[in-house]
Write a protein that holds these residues in place. Structure first.
Motif, PDB file in Angstrom:
ATOM      1  N   LEU A   1     -65.124 -68.588  73.777  1.00 38.59           N
ATOM      2  CA  LEU A   1     -64.720 -67.447  74.594  1.00 38.59           C
ATOM      3  C   LEU A   1     -65.722 -67.143  75.694  1.00 38.59           C
ATOM      4  O   LEU A   1     -65.676 -66.094  76.318  1.00 38.59           O
ATOM      5  CB  LEU A   1     -64.529 -66.205  73.719  1.00 38.59           C
ATOM      6  CG  LEU A   1     -63.354 -66.256  72.753  1.00 38.59           C
ATOM      7  CD1 LEU A   1     -63.321 -65.006  71.888  1.00 38.59           C
ATOM      8  CD2 LEU A   1     -62.041 -66.403  73.515  1.00 38.59           C
ATOM      9  N   THR A   2     -66.630 -68.095  75.932  1.00 34.82           N
ATOM     10  CA  THR A   2     -67.678 -67.870  76.922  1.00 34.82           C
ATOM     11  C   THR A   2     -67.749 -69.004  77.929  1.00 34.82           C
ATOM     12  O   THR A   2     -67.195 -70.076  77.710  1.00 34.82           O
ATOM     13  CB  THR A   2     -69.054 -67.734  76.229  1.00 34.82           C
ATOM     14  OG1 THR A   2     -69.419 -68.989  75.671  1.00 34.82           O
ATOM     15  CG2 THR A   2     -69.032 -66.668  75.149  1.00 34.82           C
TER      16      THR A   2
ATOM     17  N   MET B   1     -68.851 -63.720  79.006  1.00 35.67           N
ATOM     18  CA  MET B   1     -67.549 -63.700  78.348  1.00 35.67           C
ATOM     19  C   MET B   1     -66.495 -64.220  79.322  1.00 35.67           C
ATOM     20  O   MET B   1     -66.428 -63.786  80.478  1.00 35.67           O
ATOM     21  CB  MET B   1     -67.183 -62.286  77.887  1.00 35.67           C
ATOM     22  CG  MET B   1     -67.982 -61.800  76.691  1.00 35.67           C
ATOM     23  SD  MET B   1     -67.879 -62.837  75.218  1.00 35.67           S
ATOM     24  CE  MET B   1     -66.142 -62.745  74.808  1.00 35.67           C
ATOM     25  N   ARG B   2     -65.695 -65.171  78.848  1.00 30.96           N
ATOM     26  CA  ARG B   2     -64.620 -65.743  79.641  1.00 30.96           C
ATOM     27  C   ARG B   2     -63.653 -64.624  80.036  1.00 30.96           C
ATOM     28  O   ARG B   2     -63.370 -63.730  79.253  1.00 30.96           O
ATOM     29  CB  ARG B   2     -63.893 -66.805  78.806  1.00 30.96           C
ATOM     30  CG  ARG B   2     -62.993 -67.702  79.587  1.00 30.96           C
ATOM     31  CD  ARG B   2     -62.406 -68.795  78.708  1.00 30.96           C
ATOM     32  NE  ARG B   2     -63.405 -69.727  78.182  1.00 30.96           N
ATOM     33  CZ  ARG B   2     -63.928 -70.750  78.857  1.00 30.96           C
ATOM     34  NH1 ARG B   2     -63.558 -70.968  80.101  1.00 30.96           N
ATOM     35  NH2 ARG B   2     -64.806 -71.547  78.294  1.00 30.96           N
TER      36      ARG B   2
ATOM     37  N   CYS C   1     -61.514 -59.441  79.807  1.00 25.88           N
ATOM     38  CA  CYS C   1     -62.223 -60.235  78.810  1.00 25.88           C
ATOM     39  C   CYS C   1     -61.230 -61.005  77.947  1.00 25.88           C
ATOM     40  O   CYS C   1     -60.198 -60.468  77.531  1.00 25.88           O
ATOM     41  CB  CYS C   1     -63.086 -59.331  77.937  1.00 25.88           C
ATOM     42  SG  CYS C   1     -64.014 -60.247  76.694  1.00 25.88           S
ATOM     43  N   ALA C   2     -61.552 -62.259  77.672  1.00 22.40           N
ATOM     44  CA  ALA C   2     -60.689 -63.118  76.866  1.00 22.40           C
ATOM     45  C   ALA C   2     -60.521 -62.591  75.448  1.00 22.40           C
ATOM     46  O   ALA C   2     -59.542 -62.923  74.779  1.00 22.40           O
ATOM     47  CB  ALA C   2     -61.254 -64.532  76.838  1.00 22.40           C
ATOM     48  N   ALA C   3     -61.427 -61.766  74.972  1.00 18.34           N
ATOM     49  CA  ALA C   3     -61.333 -61.229  73.611  1.00 18.34           C
ATOM     50  C   ALA C   3     -60.475 -59.963  73.533  1.00 18.34           C
ATOM     51  O   ALA C   3     -60.141 -59.505  72.447  1.00 18.34           O
ATOM     52  CB  ALA C   3     -62.727 -60.940  73.063  1.00 18.34           C
TER      53      ALA C   3
ATOM     54  N   CYS D   1     -60.534 -55.512  70.310  1.00 13.99           N
ATOM     55  CA  CYS D   1     -61.397 -56.645  70.614  1.00 13.99           C
ATOM     56  C   CYS D   1     -61.188 -57.676  69.522  1.00 13.99           C
ATOM     57  O   CYS D   1     -61.402 -57.391  68.345  1.00 13.99           O
ATOM     58  CB  CYS D   1     -62.858 -56.204  70.650  1.00 13.99           C
ATOM     59  SG  CYS D   1     -64.009 -57.586  70.862  1.00 13.99           S
TER      60      CYS D   1
ATOM     61  N   ARG E   1     -69.046 -59.398  68.803  1.00 13.14           N
ATOM     62  CA  ARG E   1     -69.174 -59.157  70.245  1.00 13.14           C
ATOM     63  C   ARG E   1     -70.637 -59.205  70.682  1.00 13.14           C
ATOM     64  O   ARG E   1     -71.534 -58.923  69.887  1.00 13.14           O
ATOM     65  CB  ARG E   1     -68.517 -57.836  70.616  1.00 13.14           C
ATOM     66  CG  ARG E   1     -69.229 -56.605  70.122  1.00 13.14           C
ATOM     67  CD  ARG E   1     -68.296 -55.386  70.177  1.00 13.14           C
ATOM     68  NE  ARG E   1     -68.973 -54.145  69.860  1.00 13.14           N
ATOM     69  CZ  ARG E   1     -69.262 -53.727  68.630  1.00 13.14           C
ATOM     70  NH1 ARG E   1     -68.960 -54.458  67.585  1.00 13.14           N
ATOM     71  NH2 ARG E   1     -69.878 -52.566  68.441  1.00 13.14           N
TER      72      ARG E   1
END
Length: 105
Positions: free
Chosen positions: A34-35, A45-46, A55-57, A68, A74
């Protein structure tokens, strides 16, 4: 439900950079997938690396209900972000959400 679980504006407003030692591959807890690498010392963070930021999360719909996907894992900037802070109010405004009500309790 806290304001954070119905908001998510911070996850759709700020770049999230952190030290690579927080990555799983480096002994930390943030999932590498995810990065993106910024440089040899910093990861991001992607989804926070381009506009529009998201944020991808982050799951769910901003201002309605969000979560999240890696809350327990995180990175530190997310752990340190404070609900109701000046940055929180800026993120909410940028995403068209009203300011948080002051707790009169």
């Amino acid at each position: 439900m806290t304001a954070c679980t119905s908001c998510g504006a911070c996850c759709a407003c700020f770049r999230v950079d952190f030290a690579v030692y927080e990555l799983e591959s480096e002994g930390g807890s943030v999932p590498d997938g995810l990065t993106v690498e910024v440089n040899g010392n910093t990861a991001r963070m992607r989804g926070t690396d381009h506009v529009p930021i998201r944020c991808a999360a982050l799951t769910g719909r901003l201002g309605v209900q969000v979560a999240c996907g890696i809350y327990e894992w995180r990175p530190s900037p997310c752990r340190e972000f404070e609900e109701g802070s000046e940055a929180c109010h800026r993120a909410r405004a940028r995403n068209g959400l009203p300011p948080l009500e002051a707790d009169l309790g």
